[in-house]
Scaffold this motif. Structure first.
Motif, PDB file in Angstrom:
ATOM      1  N   ILE A 104       1.154  -5.832  -5.069  1.00 13.74           N
ATOM      2  CA  ILE A 104       0.468  -4.573  -4.780  1.00 13.74           C
ATOM      3  C   ILE A 104      -1.048  -4.767  -4.850  1.00 13.74           C
ATOM      4  O   ILE A 104      -1.776  -4.349  -3.953  1.00 13.74           O
ATOM      5  CB  ILE A 104       0.921  -3.454  -5.749  1.00 13.74           C
ATOM      6  CG1 ILE A 104       2.364  -3.063  -5.449  1.00 13.74           C
ATOM      7  CG2 ILE A 104      -0.003  -2.237  -5.634  1.00 13.74           C
ATOM      8  CD1 ILE A 104       2.979  -2.135  -6.478  1.00 13.74           C
ATOM      9  N   ALA A 140       2.338   1.668  -3.494  1.00  9.26           N
ATOM     10  CA  ALA A 140       1.351   2.099  -4.477  1.00  9.26           C
ATOM     11  C   ALA A 140       0.985   3.567  -4.312  1.00  9.26           C
ATOM     12  O   ALA A 140       0.636   4.231  -5.290  1.00  9.26           O
ATOM     13  CB  ALA A 140       0.106   1.234  -4.386  1.00  9.26           C
ATOM     14  N   ALA A 163      -4.557   0.544  -3.044  1.00  8.18           N
ATOM     15  CA  ALA A 163      -3.349   0.132  -3.766  1.00  8.18           C
ATOM     16  C   ALA A 163      -3.721  -0.417  -5.137  1.00  8.18           C
ATOM     17  O   ALA A 163      -3.067  -0.109  -6.144  1.00  8.18           O
ATOM     18  CB  ALA A 163      -2.582  -0.914  -2.954  1.00  8.18           C
ATOM     19  N   ALA A 180       0.825  -1.203   0.000  1.00 13.87           N
ATOM     20  CA  ALA A 180       0.000   0.000   0.000  1.00 13.87           C
ATOM     21  C   ALA A 180       0.860   1.254   0.000  1.00 13.87           C
ATOM     22  O   ALA A 180       0.564   2.224  -0.698  1.00 13.87           O
ATOM     23  CB  ALA A 180      -0.941  -0.010   1.205  1.00 13.87           C
TER      24      ALA A 180
END
Length: 166
Positions: free
Chosen positions: A117, A87, A124, A84
Motif C-alpha cells: 500500500i 487504502a 494511500a 490505492a
C-alpha cells in the motif's frame, strides 16, 4: 477463474449476518485468497467487489480467516491501483491495525500488505499514516526476530519516509 468470484461473494453476504459456521467461513476466505493469487489475475473491475469482503473477513476472530484474508490483500495490493483503492476503503486501516494483535502467522502477509500500500500513491501512504500504522511497525521491529518480517518492515518504513515523485 473470474466467473466463480461472484457466487463466492454472494455466499459471504448471509454468513456475516448470521455468524456462520467457522469451517464454512474458513473455506470462503481460502477461496477468495486463491482468487487473489491465481492466474489469470482478477479483473480490476471485480477487485472493487473483492477488497471490501476481504477487509470484512479481518473482523472475524479466527486466525485462519485472518491469514487467508491478509494473504489475499497482500496479493491484490501488488498492483498500485489496487493498493490505492484498498487504502481508500473505509475501515481498511483500522482492520489492518487490528491484525497486529493477532497470531504471528498473520504478521507476514499483514506487513506485505502495508508495504504494498505505501509503495503506491501519496494518498494511500497517508491513509496508512492516519490509521496509526507507524507505532505498530516500530513495535514489530523491536519484538520480531524473524529476518524476513524485519526486512519487510524496513521496506515499508522506507517507502513511507521516501514519499512519491508527484
Amino acid at each position: 477463474g473470474a466467473g466463480g468470484l461472484a457466487p463466492v461473494l454472494r455466499h459471504l453476504q448471509p454468513l456475516k449476518m448470521n455468524h456462520a459456521d467457522i469451517t464454512y467461513l474458513r473455506n470462503c476466505a481460502w477461496t477468495l485468497s486463491n482468487f487473489c493469487r491465481g492466474r489469470p489475475l482478477v479483473e480490476y473491475s471485480r477487485i472493487a467487489d473483492l477488497i471490501p469482503e476481504l477487509v470484512k473477513l479481518l473482523e472475524f476472530r479466527d486466525v485462519q480467516v485472518h491469514c487467508d484474508a491478509a494473504w489475499g490483500l497482500s496479493n491484490l495490493t501488488m498492483n498500485d491501483r489496487t493498493a490505492a483503492k484498498l487504502a481508500s476503503n473505509p475501515g481498511t486501516g483500522t482492520a489492518l491495525v487490528g491484525l497486529f494483535s493477532s497470531d504471528a502467522a498473520v504478521l507476514y502477509p499483514l506487513i506485505r500488505t502495508i508495504g504494498n500500500i505505501v509503495s503506491g500513491t501519496a494518498a494511500a501512504t497517508q491513509a496508512m499514516v492516519n490509521a496509526n500504522i507507524l507505532p505498530h511497525l516500530a513495535h514489530v521491529l523491536e519484538m520480531s526476530q524473524n529476518k524476513n518480517i524485519r526486512k519487510d518492515v524496513f521496506w515499508a518504513l522506507s517507502n513511507m519516509l521516501a514519499g512519491t515523485t508527484s
